[in-house]
Design a protein around this motif. Structure first.
Motif, PDB file in Angstrom:
ATOM      1  N   GLU A   1       0.832  -1.194   0.000  1.00  0.00           N
ATOM      2  CA  GLU A   1       0.000   0.000   0.000  1.00  0.00           C
ATOM      3  C   GLU A   1       0.873   1.253   0.000  1.00  0.00           C
ATOM      4  OE1 GLU A   1      -3.354   2.236   2.815  1.00  0.00           O
ATOM      5  OE2 GLU A   1      -2.556   0.264   3.369  1.00  0.00           O
ATOM      6  N   GLU A   2       0.542   2.201  -0.859  1.00  0.00           N
ATOM      7  CA  GLU A   2       1.293   3.456  -0.920  1.00  0.00           C
ATOM      8  C   GLU A   2       0.802   4.377   0.190  1.00  0.00           C
ATOM      9  OE1 GLU A   2       2.434   7.102  -3.999  1.00  0.00           O
ATOM     10  OE2 GLU A   2       1.167   5.455  -4.695  1.00  0.00           O
ATOM     11  N   TRP A   3       1.287   4.137   1.370  1.00  0.00           N
ATOM     12  CA  TRP A   3       0.817   4.909   2.519  1.00  0.00           C
ATOM     13  C   TRP A   3       1.563   6.250   2.637  1.00  0.00           C
ATOM     14  CZ3 TRP A   3       3.676   6.450   6.782  1.00  0.00           C
ATOM     15  CH2 TRP A   3       4.968   5.906   6.897  1.00  0.00           C
ATOM     16  N   ALA A   4       2.754   6.324   2.038  1.00  0.00           N
ATOM     17  CA  ALA A   4       3.511   7.578   1.946  1.00  0.00           C
ATOM     18  C   ALA A   4       3.901   7.744   0.484  1.00  0.00           C
ATOM     19  CB  ALA A   4       4.745   7.536   2.840  1.00  0.00           C
ATOM     20  N   ASP A   5       3.745   8.936  -0.046  1.00  0.00           N
ATOM     21  CA  ASP A   5       3.931   9.205  -1.467  1.00  0.00           C
ATOM     22  C   ASP A   5       5.233   8.600  -1.989  1.00  0.00           C
ATOM     23  OD1 ASP A   5       4.270  10.313  -4.026  1.00  0.00           O
ATOM     24  OD2 ASP A   5       3.217  12.145  -3.458  1.00  0.00           O
TER      25      ASP A   5
ATOM     26  N   VAL B   1      15.684  12.800   2.974  1.00  0.00           N
ATOM     27  CA  VAL B   1      15.538  11.530   3.686  1.00  0.00           C
ATOM     28  C   VAL B   1      14.743  11.762   4.962  1.00  0.00           C
ATOM     29  CG1 VAL B   1      16.792   9.753   4.960  1.00  0.00           C
ATOM     30  CG2 VAL B   1      17.641  10.531   2.736  1.00  0.00           C
ATOM     31  N   GLN B   2      13.797  10.883   5.219  1.00  0.00           N
ATOM     32  CA  GLN B   2      13.008  10.938   6.447  1.00  0.00           C
ATOM     33  C   GLN B   2      12.741   9.516   6.919  1.00  0.00           C
ATOM     34  OE1 GLN B   2       8.782  11.981   5.755  1.00  0.00           O
ATOM     35  NE2 GLN B   2       9.315  12.204   3.581  1.00  0.00           N
ATOM     36  N   SER B   3      12.623   9.331   8.197  1.00  0.00           N
ATOM     37  CA  SER B   3      12.396   8.000   8.756  1.00  0.00           C
ATOM     38  C   SER B   3      10.932   7.620   8.609  1.00  0.00           C
ATOM     39  CB  SER B   3      12.795   7.964  10.237  1.00  0.00           C
ATOM     40  OG  SER B   3      14.190   8.136  10.376  1.00  0.00           O
ATOM     41  N   LEU B   4      10.698   6.502   7.941  1.00  0.00           N
ATOM     42  CA  LEU B   4       9.339   5.988   7.798  1.00  0.00           C
ATOM     43  C   LEU B   4       9.093   4.806   8.726  1.00  0.00           C
ATOM     44  CD1 LEU B   4       8.996   6.081   3.894  1.00  0.00           C
ATOM     45  CD2 LEU B   4       8.400   7.842   5.551  1.00  0.00           C
TER      46      LEU B   4
ATOM     47  N   ALA C   1       7.724   0.118   4.391  1.00  0.00           N
ATOM     48  CA  ALA C   1       6.504  -0.325   5.088  1.00  0.00           C
ATOM     49  C   ALA C   1       6.833  -1.524   5.954  1.00  0.00           C
ATOM     50  CB  ALA C   1       5.419  -0.679   4.083  1.00  0.00           C
ATOM     51  N   LEU C   2       6.431  -1.465   7.211  1.00  0.00           N
ATOM     52  CA  LEU C   2       6.617  -2.608   8.094  1.00  0.00           C
ATOM     53  C   LEU C   2       5.827  -3.794   7.555  1.00  0.00           C
ATOM     54  CD1 LEU C   2       6.351  -0.899  11.601  1.00  0.00           C
ATOM     55  CD2 LEU C   2       8.423  -1.759  10.468  1.00  0.00           C
ATOM     56  N   GLY C   3       6.458  -4.954   7.583  1.00  0.00           N
ATOM     57  CA  GLY C   3       5.794  -6.161   7.113  1.00  0.00           C
ATOM     58  C   GLY C   3       5.986  -6.441   5.639  1.00  0.00           C
ATOM     59  N   ALA C   4       6.801  -5.649   4.936  1.00  0.00           N
ATOM     60  CA  ALA C   4       7.003  -5.858   3.502  1.00  0.00           C
ATOM     61  C   ALA C   4       8.485  -5.794   3.156  1.00  0.00           C
ATOM     62  CB  ALA C   4       6.252  -4.799   2.697  1.00  0.00           C
ATOM     63  N   VAL C   5       8.906  -6.697   2.250  1.00  0.00           N
ATOM     64  CA  VAL C   5      10.269  -6.665   1.705  1.00  0.00           C
ATOM     65  C   VAL C   5      10.153  -6.541   0.188  1.00  0.00           C
ATOM     66  CG1 VAL C   5      11.270  -7.979   3.596  1.00  0.00           C
ATOM     67  CG2 VAL C   5      10.380  -9.195   1.606  1.00  0.00           C
TER      68      VAL C   5
END
Length: 245
Positions: free
Chosen positions: A120-124, A156-159, A190-194
């Motif tokens: 899911e594109e939760w952040a652009d 750069v920003q921490s996601l 995204a947490l849970g995705a590689v």
């Protein structure tokens, strides 16, 4: 059916058959139209830009050429969409196609399935290229100045806890990549995705094909990436024609 539209289309097809143009009388004869009717339709098509006239000869106009180029783009896009769907089914993973265009990361096409959904594109995606494999793969194909320009516009920003911490660290990582290396990121976007992305460079265009998996299936990622690399290698010639969609 609207007869005038049919007749106009027949005239357009007839003109397209004559690379060096054709006069109205010849076009009327080839389409089986009365000369006054042919003249009327030809003048209308010239007025609308679908034909042009020079020294009594009719040629395809700019409007018709735009239609042709749009059709070609649609065909190229269809080629990419079909290819991604084939790879999705063969690999059992979502497949992504993206490119770097006009200074931005653009995800052009995604092929997934209910049992294998895309991330899911939760952040652009355009603003977070430092965090996902697609963005890192595209940035790796740019020269140093373009990379720095991109990161100046999209810092750069921490996601997640796994996201690269600063641009210096990211640039060092990208510099270590060899030209055709795959890029892998684990839960950085995204947490849970590689995810894994492979570079496709045609001329000056940077593009990539990528795949993703749930983190608990991360052990499948290396083999699936190799399969994708092999598949892209076999089809690169035909895909190169579709890069600019």
């Amino acid at each position: 059916m609207i007869g005038s539209v049919q007749r106009a289309m027949r005239l357009l097809e007839a003109v397209a058959e004559h690379q060096h143009g054709a006069p109205a009388k010849q076009l009327a004869r080839e389409t089986g139209l009365a000369l006054p009717t042919a003249y009327h339709l030809l003048r209308t098509l010239v007025h609308e830009g679908y034909l042009s006239r020079d020294k009594g000869l009719f040629f395809l106009g700019e409007a018709a050429e735009r239609l042709g180029s749009s059709g070609a783009r649609q065909k190229r896009r269809s080629t990419v969409v079909d290819t991604l769907a084939d790879w999705r089914d063969a690999l059992g993973v979502p497949v992504y196609y993206a490119m770097y265009r006009d200074g931005e990361i653009e995800v052009v096409c995604v092929s997934d399935a209910p049992g294998n959904p895309a991330v899911e594109e939760w952040a652009d995606f355009r603003e977070t290229g430092h965090a996902h494999a697609i963005g890192q793969c595209l940035l790796a194909q740019l020269d140093e100045d373009d990379r720095r320009d991109h990161l100046d516009r999209h810092p750069v920003q921490s996601l997640t806890p796994y996201t690269v911490r600063d641009s210096h660290t990211l640039l060092r990582r990208l510099e270590r990549l060899r030209r055709m290396d795959a890029v892998t990121e684990r839960q950085e976007y995204a947490l849970g995705a590689v995810c894994s992305a492979i570079p496709i460079t045609v001329g000056t265009t940077a593009a990539t094909m990528a795949i993703s998996l749930p983190a608990h299936q991360a052990d499948r990622l290396p083999a699936a990436t190799r399969q994708l690399q092999n598949a892209v290698g076999r089809l690169l010639g035909s895909l190169a024609l579709s890069i600019s969609i």
